[in-house]
Design a protein around this motif. Structure first.
Motif, PDB file in Angstrom:
ATOM      1  N   LYS A   1      44.179  36.114  45.521  1.00 54.33           N
ATOM      2  CA  LYS A   1      45.345  36.705  46.162  1.00 54.33           C
ATOM      3  C   LYS A   1      45.526  36.171  47.575  1.00 54.33           C
ATOM      4  O   LYS A   1      46.616  35.753  47.985  1.00 54.33           O
ATOM      5  N   LYS A   2      44.420  36.194  48.312  1.00 55.74           N
ATOM      6  CA  LYS A   2      44.474  35.780  49.703  1.00 55.74           C
ATOM      7  C   LYS A   2      44.934  34.322  49.841  1.00 55.74           C
ATOM      8  O   LYS A   2      45.768  33.999  50.666  1.00 55.74           O
ATOM      9  N   TYR A   3      44.388  33.462  48.989  1.00 57.78           N
ATOM     10  CA  TYR A   3      44.716  32.034  49.123  1.00 57.78           C
ATOM     11  C   TYR A   3      45.830  31.594  48.176  1.00 57.78           C
ATOM     12  O   TYR A   3      46.152  30.418  48.092  1.00 57.78           O
ATOM     13  N   ARG A   4      46.360  32.537  47.411  1.00 51.44           N
ATOM     14  CA  ARG A   4      47.429  32.260  46.434  1.00 51.44           C
ATOM     15  C   ARG A   4      47.082  31.123  45.480  1.00 51.44           C
ATOM     16  O   ARG A   4      47.857  30.164  45.309  1.00 51.44           O
ATOM     17  N   CYS A   5      45.915  31.224  44.903  1.00 48.07           N
ATOM     18  CA  CYS A   5      45.505  30.192  43.956  1.00 48.07           C
ATOM     19  C   CYS A   5      45.338  30.797  42.566  1.00 48.07           C
ATOM     20  O   CYS A   5      44.997  31.962  42.432  1.00 48.07           O
ATOM     21  N   PRO A   6      45.569  30.001  41.517  1.00 48.97           N
ATOM     22  CA  PRO A   6      45.358  30.496  40.158  1.00 48.97           C
ATOM     23  C   PRO A   6      43.868  30.741  39.887  1.00 48.97           C
ATOM     24  O   PRO A   6      43.011  30.090  40.479  1.00 48.97           O
ATOM     25  N   LEU A   7      43.610  31.660  38.951  1.00 46.18           N
ATOM     26  CA  LEU A   7      42.238  32.116  38.726  1.00 46.18           C
ATOM     27  C   LEU A   7      41.884  32.105  37.239  1.00 46.18           C
ATOM     28  O   LEU A   7      42.633  32.612  36.407  1.00 46.18           O
ATOM     29  N   CYS A   8      40.712  31.526  36.937  1.00 47.83           N
ATOM     30  CA  CYS A   8      40.218  31.580  35.559  1.00 47.83           C
ATOM     31  C   CYS A   8      39.439  32.871  35.355  1.00 47.83           C
ATOM     32  O   CYS A   8      38.751  33.341  36.258  1.00 47.83           O
ATOM     33  N   VAL A   9      39.538  33.406  34.149  1.00 52.94           N
ATOM     34  CA  VAL A   9      38.880  34.669  33.851  1.00 52.94           C
ATOM     35  C   VAL A   9      38.045  34.511  32.589  1.00 52.94           C
ATOM     36  O   VAL A   9      38.453  33.849  31.633  1.00 52.94           O
ATOM     37  N   GLU A  10      36.874  35.144  32.619  1.00 55.71           N
ATOM     38  CA  GLU A  10      35.923  34.964  31.528  1.00 55.71           C
ATOM     39  C   GLU A  10      35.527  36.318  30.945  1.00 55.71           C
ATOM     40  O   GLU A  10      35.527  37.318  31.662  1.00 55.71           O
ATOM     41  N   GLY A  11      35.192  36.331  29.670  1.00 54.28           N
ATOM     42  CA  GLY A  11      34.687  37.552  29.046  1.00 54.28           C
ATOM     43  C   GLY A  11      33.785  37.156  27.907  1.00 54.28           C
ATOM     44  O   GLY A  11      33.900  36.037  27.411  1.00 54.28           O
ATOM     45  N   LYS A  12      32.912  38.052  27.457  1.00 56.56           N
ATOM     46  CA  LYS A  12      31.977  37.609  26.424  1.00 56.56           C
ATOM     47  C   LYS A  12      32.674  37.415  25.077  1.00 56.56           C
ATOM     48  O   LYS A  12      32.210  36.669  24.238  1.00 56.56           O
ATOM     49  N   ASP A  13      33.808  38.100  24.897  1.00 58.53           N
ATOM     50  CA  ASP A  13      34.642  37.854  23.731  1.00 58.53           C
ATOM     51  C   ASP A  13      36.091  38.132  24.118  1.00 58.53           C
ATOM     52  O   ASP A  13      36.364  38.495  25.263  1.00 58.53           O
ATOM     53  N   LEU A  14      36.999  37.971  23.183  1.00 58.26           N
ATOM     54  CA  LEU A  14      38.416  38.133  23.536  1.00 58.26           C
ATOM     55  C   LEU A  14      38.734  39.562  23.967  1.00 58.26           C
ATOM     56  O   LEU A  14      39.580  39.781  24.831  1.00 58.26           O
ATOM     57  N   GLU A  15      38.031  40.529  23.386  1.00 52.84           N
ATOM     58  CA  GLU A  15      38.265  41.919  23.750  1.00 52.84           C
ATOM     59  C   GLU A  15      37.966  42.138  25.227  1.00 52.84           C
ATOM     60  O   GLU A  15      38.756  42.705  25.976  1.00 52.84           O
ATOM     61  N   GLU A  16      36.776  41.676  25.614  1.00 56.22           N
ATOM     62  CA  GLU A  16      36.390  41.859  27.013  1.00 56.22           C
ATOM     63  C   GLU A  16      37.306  41.047  27.931  1.00 56.22           C
ATOM     64  O   GLU A  16      37.670  41.486  29.023  1.00 56.22           O
ATOM     65  N   LEU A  17      37.670  39.869  27.480  1.00 61.27           N
ATOM     66  CA  LEU A  17      38.561  39.028  28.274  1.00 61.27           C
ATOM     67  C   LEU A  17      39.897  39.734  28.522  1.00 61.27           C
ATOM     68  O   LEU A  17      40.421  39.736  29.647  1.00 61.27           O
ATOM     69  N   ALA A  18      40.408  40.380  27.492  1.00 63.16           N
ATOM     70  CA  ALA A  18      41.689  41.079  27.625  1.00 63.16           C
ATOM     71  C   ALA A  18      41.576  42.220  28.633  1.00 63.16           C
ATOM     72  O   ALA A  18      42.468  42.444  29.455  1.00 63.16           O
ATOM     73  N   GLU A  19      40.463  42.944  28.568  1.00 65.28           N
ATOM     74  CA  GLU A  19      40.256  44.021  29.537  1.00 65.28           C
ATOM     75  C   GLU A  19      40.264  43.481  30.956  1.00 65.28           C
ATOM     76  O   GLU A  19      40.869  44.032  31.862  1.00 65.28           O
ATOM     77  N   ARG A  20      39.542  42.382  31.124  1.00 70.51           N
ATOM     78  CA  ARG A  20      39.394  41.838  32.465  1.00 70.51           C
ATOM     79  C   ARG A  20      40.715  41.321  33.027  1.00 70.51           C
ATOM     80  O   ARG A  20      41.025  41.554  34.177  1.00 70.51           O
ATOM     81  N   THR A  21      41.509  40.646  32.207  1.00 75.22           N
ATOM     82  CA  THR A  21      42.786  40.142  32.748  1.00 75.22           C
ATOM     83  C   THR A  21      43.669  41.320  33.143  1.00 75.22           C
ATOM     84  O   THR A  21      44.377  41.253  34.147  1.00 75.22           O
ATOM     85  N   ALA A  22      43.592  42.395  32.378  1.00 73.30           N
ATOM     86  CA  ALA A  22      44.404  43.565  32.710  1.00 73.30           C
ATOM     87  C   ALA A  22      43.970  44.126  34.064  1.00 73.30           C
ATOM     88  O   ALA A  22      44.809  44.461  34.915  1.00 73.30           O
ATOM     89  N   GLU A  23      42.646  44.191  34.264  1.00 73.71           N
ATOM     90  CA  GLU A  23      42.141  44.703  35.555  1.00 73.71           C
ATOM     91  C   GLU A  23      42.575  43.789  36.694  1.00 73.71           C
ATOM     92  O   GLU A  23      43.000  44.240  37.757  1.00 73.71           O
ATOM     93  N   ILE A  24      42.458  42.502  36.449  1.00 73.60           N
ATOM     94  CA  ILE A  24      42.779  41.550  37.511  1.00 73.60           C
ATOM     95  C   ILE A  24      44.262  41.570  37.832  1.00 73.60           C
ATOM     96  O   ILE A  24      44.679  41.456  38.980  1.00 73.60           O
ATOM     97  N   LYS A  25      45.051  41.756  36.804  1.00 74.53           N
ATOM     98  CA  LYS A  25      46.496  41.840  37.044  1.00 74.53           C
ATOM     99  C   LYS A  25      46.812  43.046  37.923  1.00 74.53           C
ATOM    100  O   LYS A  25      47.656  42.982  38.822  1.00 74.53           O
TER     101      LYS A  25
END
Ligand code: B12
Ligand code: SF4
Lengths: 320, 447
Positions: free
Chosen positions: B198-222
């Motif tokens: 956010k601070k540097y306005r750069c795109p961010l990669c997100v990781e999760g142990k599976d797609l379920e966890e990944l989906a949770e994490r992107t929602a949190e990050i959003k």
């Protein structure tokens, strides 16, 4: 978080085709090879069954090749004056799943050999190897119709895969396969409807759909591969969705395409910016195979031993 | 994704006040759905409805930009699962990975090697797109210094790889204005990483142990205010990665599942060169937004870039060049004359070889509706007659002072007719373009 289910339920599995006959099946092969049978798209294990892995056939000729590249001759020139020995080397040293014997020597524009010579080549390959055999004519319809009956006869009961029938030339071969218990390669020129049409013609003559493998033509990486790729994907989707005339396993004949591509055949001296030719040549062939695997090919016909080895190794990584 | 009039209508005030210059809210909604008006024409629409509508009309897969000025890369906003359904829009960005254990002197050499990974195919320059720099052991300052150095030496956008926010922040200090991609926000660090993004306005990669966890994490990050997200799909096994790539693409496009409505990043894990190319090919064909590889030998990169070029070719557009007489090099009236078709692949292959030969040559390109030599022949798009007429129309005889024309070896059948009906002396060239230089040198002679 629960995520929606994206598994697709397909209407129809791809046909299983078994090539080769062992003793219990009335032949002399040490084992048989089955391809197809999947109920999903390539390598999507989460969605369906993939009972058989794609296989690699190595191509040999009934004559000494005139134009095979030194990168290939270096492996085969000690045996290629004898199809039996050549086949044996491919199986024992290079791990070929099947042998594809191409009857290039019968070409009327070339050596113009007759049915007897072709049949001798077939017999010698059957004697020296135990793997299932693909027998492919020279591509001249009239000549193939003259030569293949003899080849079919001397291999009767071995359940070879014979090639190829086209829209314009299928009657002789269909009759042979029914009589001698072989399987057939149905060829079409990068055209989804013609591919289907050939199958309709052959099955109308009483051939079982389960005896057919589709050959939609092949192009090398960089030389039209994307057209063939998309025809294969469309065809496979149609087959899984219930079109019985596209529910056959697919074959790609890539060795002969790749080994005329510039990227495979020019030396590093000529094009320094492309790097080592020793690696580039076989990698061009392997990469062409990698692409077709994703579009659904079940049988690959290849030439370079290193490419064959690496592709087989990679296939095992995509199959549980 | 396009919304229907009814879906839009549900979010309007439904008062039919007419301030939008349409008699009813429904009429306005229909115009909106057809994209003939914009939402701000209704002064009464609530903030909440605005957000809902914006969200609902957003494409199912977000477009993410990496890098700036010189070599920016856009990935995402794909619309189909199979290229024949429309086309694949944004070619997989290929990144070469460097590690931070490089010694001073090695950096220049490595970066120079990477800068050289470009080739010309079918008249197009194809190259890799990014450099990824992985942090393994050095201090944050040293890592930042390395990042600064790589940035200075090359024009490619960067991917900064470290699970430690303090390491990433140090590197962003020297590189953020180039809009690098940050790798990676995981279970432990996502808050820190999100605030950096956010601070540097750069795109961010997100990781999760599976797609379920990944989906949770992107929602949190959003929720934390970061929208430019790239999904890390990086299992060790090609088989798993392929399936996750497929599932995430289906989820985004078929289920409009927002938490996974982003482009992807994948990594090769194979050490062997041939196996690595196998993995890489799989991810290019099947939905990789960015592909990070380690192998960077020319003979590995050339086939990979070719796979990408082929798979991302637009299947709906005939790839054709203008049919006309081309002059390659400093031609004179004695220069050889060759004919070919207007399929781009055919023309550029031939043109490349003519250039290689260093012999100035005329290439007469015949209008074959974008088909190659045998396809044009099999599809009746060219013939001896068509070639003969084309040579007349292109006024070739005004340029060349001889009577010889070279035709492709694959259509040797044209020879007799071209000679008899059009008076050309026909030389049948080789079947493959690669043999054109030798042919021009050894067989060409003026008649
Ligand atoms: C991709 C492809 C297609 C694509 C079209 C791609 C295109 N824009 O041309 C599609 C799917 C549309 C297609 C369609 C058809 N296809 Co098609 N296709 C192919 C495929 C797989 C590759 C062709 C290719 O692009 N090669 C690469 C280009 C660069 O090659 P090229 O143009 O020949 O150029 C090379 C040389 O000729 C040389 N060269 C070129 N110019 C010159 C000039 C000189 C002077 C010299 C010396 C050399 C030279 O340099 C180039 C590089 O070496 C081939 C099979 C194969 N593996 O070759 C079949 C193939 C060409 N198709 C074939 C057929 C029959 C058809 C169709 C008629 C099928 C149908 N009924 O629908 C149609 C015809 C087109 C139409 N009416 O729409 C047959 C042709 C048979 C024949 N011998 O006549 C082939 C050989 C397949 C087969 N074995 O049956 N096809
Ligand atoms: S201005 Fe808004 S509320 Fe009024 S009619 Fe138009 S859409 Fe409905």
């Amino acid at each position: 978080m629960t995520i929606p289910d994206v598994k697709q339920k397909w209407a129809n599995p791809i046909n299983t085709v078994t090539i080769g006959a062992a003793k219990e099946g009335g032949g002399t092969r040490t084992h048989t090879i089955s391809v197809g049978g999947s109920t999903t798209l390539p390598f999507l294990h989460f969605e369906g069954e993939i009972p058989h892995r794609p296989v690699v056939a190595m191509e040999i000729l009934d004559i000494v090749p005139e134009d095979w590249h030194p990168l290939l001759s270096k492996y085969f020139s000690d045996v290629w004056d004898n199809p039996g020995k050549w086949a044996k080397k491919c199986v024992e040293e290079f791990g070929a799943d099947l042998i594809c014997l191409r009857l290039a020597g019968c070409d009327p524009d070339g050596k113009n050999q007759g049915p007897e010579e072709a049949a001798t080549a077939v017999k010698s390959v059957l004697e020296t190897t135990g793997v299932p055999l693909i027998i492919w004519g020279c591509g001249n319809d009239d000549k193939d119709n003259e030569v293949l009956p003899k080849c079919s006869e001397v291999s009767a009961g071995e359940r070879c895969l014979l090639g190829s029938i086209t829209e314009d030339n299928y009657k002789t071969l269909v009759a042979l396969c029914k009589a001698d218990g072989h399987k057939l390669i149905a060829e079409s020129p990068v055209d989804i409807n013609i591919a289907k049409q050939v199958n309709i013609l052959a099955t109308d003559l009483g051939l079982d759909a389960e005896d057919i493998v589709i050959y939609p033509t092949s192009g090398a990486l960089g030389y039209g591969i994307e057209y063939v790729y998309s025809i294969m994907e469309r065809g496979r989707l149609a087959g899984l969705s219930g079109d019985k005339m596209w529910a056959m396993p697919i074959l790609c004949d890539i060795g002969k395409e790749v080994w005329k591509a510039k990227e495979a055949i020019v030396s590093q001296n000529e094009v320094p910016q492309w790097g080592s030719q020793e690696e580039r040549g076989p990698l061009w062939e392997a990469t062409t195979a990698y692409v077709y695997l994703l579009a659904g090919t079940d049988i690959l016909i290849m030439r370079h031993p290193k490419a064959v080895k690496e592709v087989k190794k990679y296939i095992n990584k995509l199959i549980v | 994704m396009a919304l229907t009039g009814l879906e839009i209508y549900k979010n309007l005030p439904k008062t039919n006040c007419g301030d939008c210059n349409f008699p009813t809210c429904m009429a306005f909604a229909m115009q909106l759905a057809a994209k003939r008006v914009s939402l701000d024409q209704c002064p009464h629409v609530s903030e909440e409805a605005k957000a809902t509508l914006a969200e609902a009309s957003a494409p199912p897969m977000r477009l993410v930009k990496i890098g700036k000025d010189k070599n920016p890369l856009e990935i995402g906003q794909e619309t189909v699962l199979f290229r024949h359904q429309e086309k694949f829009h944004r070619p997989t960005g290929i990144a070469i990975k460097l590690k931070d254990n490089l010694r001073e002197g090695e950096i220049d050499k490595e970066v120079e090697e990477i800068n050289g990974l470009k080739f010309t195919r079918v008249g197009e320059e194809i190259s890799i797109n990014l450099i990824a720099i992985e942090h393994t052991g050095v201090s944050a300052e040293e890592y930042a210094r390395l990042v600064g150095k790589v940035k200075e030496k090359s024009n490619f956008p960067l991917i900064l790889i470290s699970p430690k926010p303090e390491v990433i922040e140090a590197a962003l200090g020297v590189s953020s204005e180039g809009n690098p991609l940050i790798y990676v926000a995981n279970k432990e660090n996502y808050e820190g990483m999100a605030s950096l993004a956010k601070k540097y306005r750069c795109p961010l990669c997100v990781e999760g142990k599976d797609l379920e966890e990944l989906a949770e994490r992107t929602a949190e990050i959003k929720k934390l205010g970061v929208e430019d997200i790239v999904l890390s799909i990086d299992s060790d096994r090609a088989m798993d990665t392929l399936q996750d790539l497929t599932r995430s693409r289906r989820l985004a496009l078929e289920k409009k599942f927002r938490p996974l409505g982003y482009p992807t990043i994948t990594f090769t894990t194979e050490k062997d060169s041939f196996q690595e190319v196998g993995q890489a090919t799989t991810y290019i064909c099947k939905y990789g937004g960015i592909l990070v590889i380690e192998g960077k030998k020319k003979w590995q990169i050339l086939p990979l870039l070719t796979v990408r070029q082929n798979i991302y070719t637009d299947p709906q557009v005939p790839n054709a060049v203008e049919a006309k007489l081309y002059e390659i090099g400093g031609v004179s009236s004695n220069s050889p004359l060759i004919v070919t078709t207007n399929f781009s692949l055919t023309y550029f292959t031939v043109e490349g070889e003519v250039t290689n030969s260093k012999i100035p040559t005329y290439i007469s390109v015949v209008e074959t509706e974008g088909l190659g030599v045998l396809n044009a022949y099999a599809g009746d798009k060219w013939s001896a007659e068509k070639i003969g007429k084309t040579l007349e129309e292109q006024k070739v005889k005004e340029k060349v002072g001889h009577n010889s024309v070279i035709i492709p070896g694959l259509v040797a059948v044209f020879r007799a007719e071209l000679e008899e009906d059009f008076g050309w002396k026909v030389l049948v060239g080789p079947e493959e373009a690669a043999r054109i230089p030798a042919f021009l040198k050894n067989e060409w002679k003026v008649n």
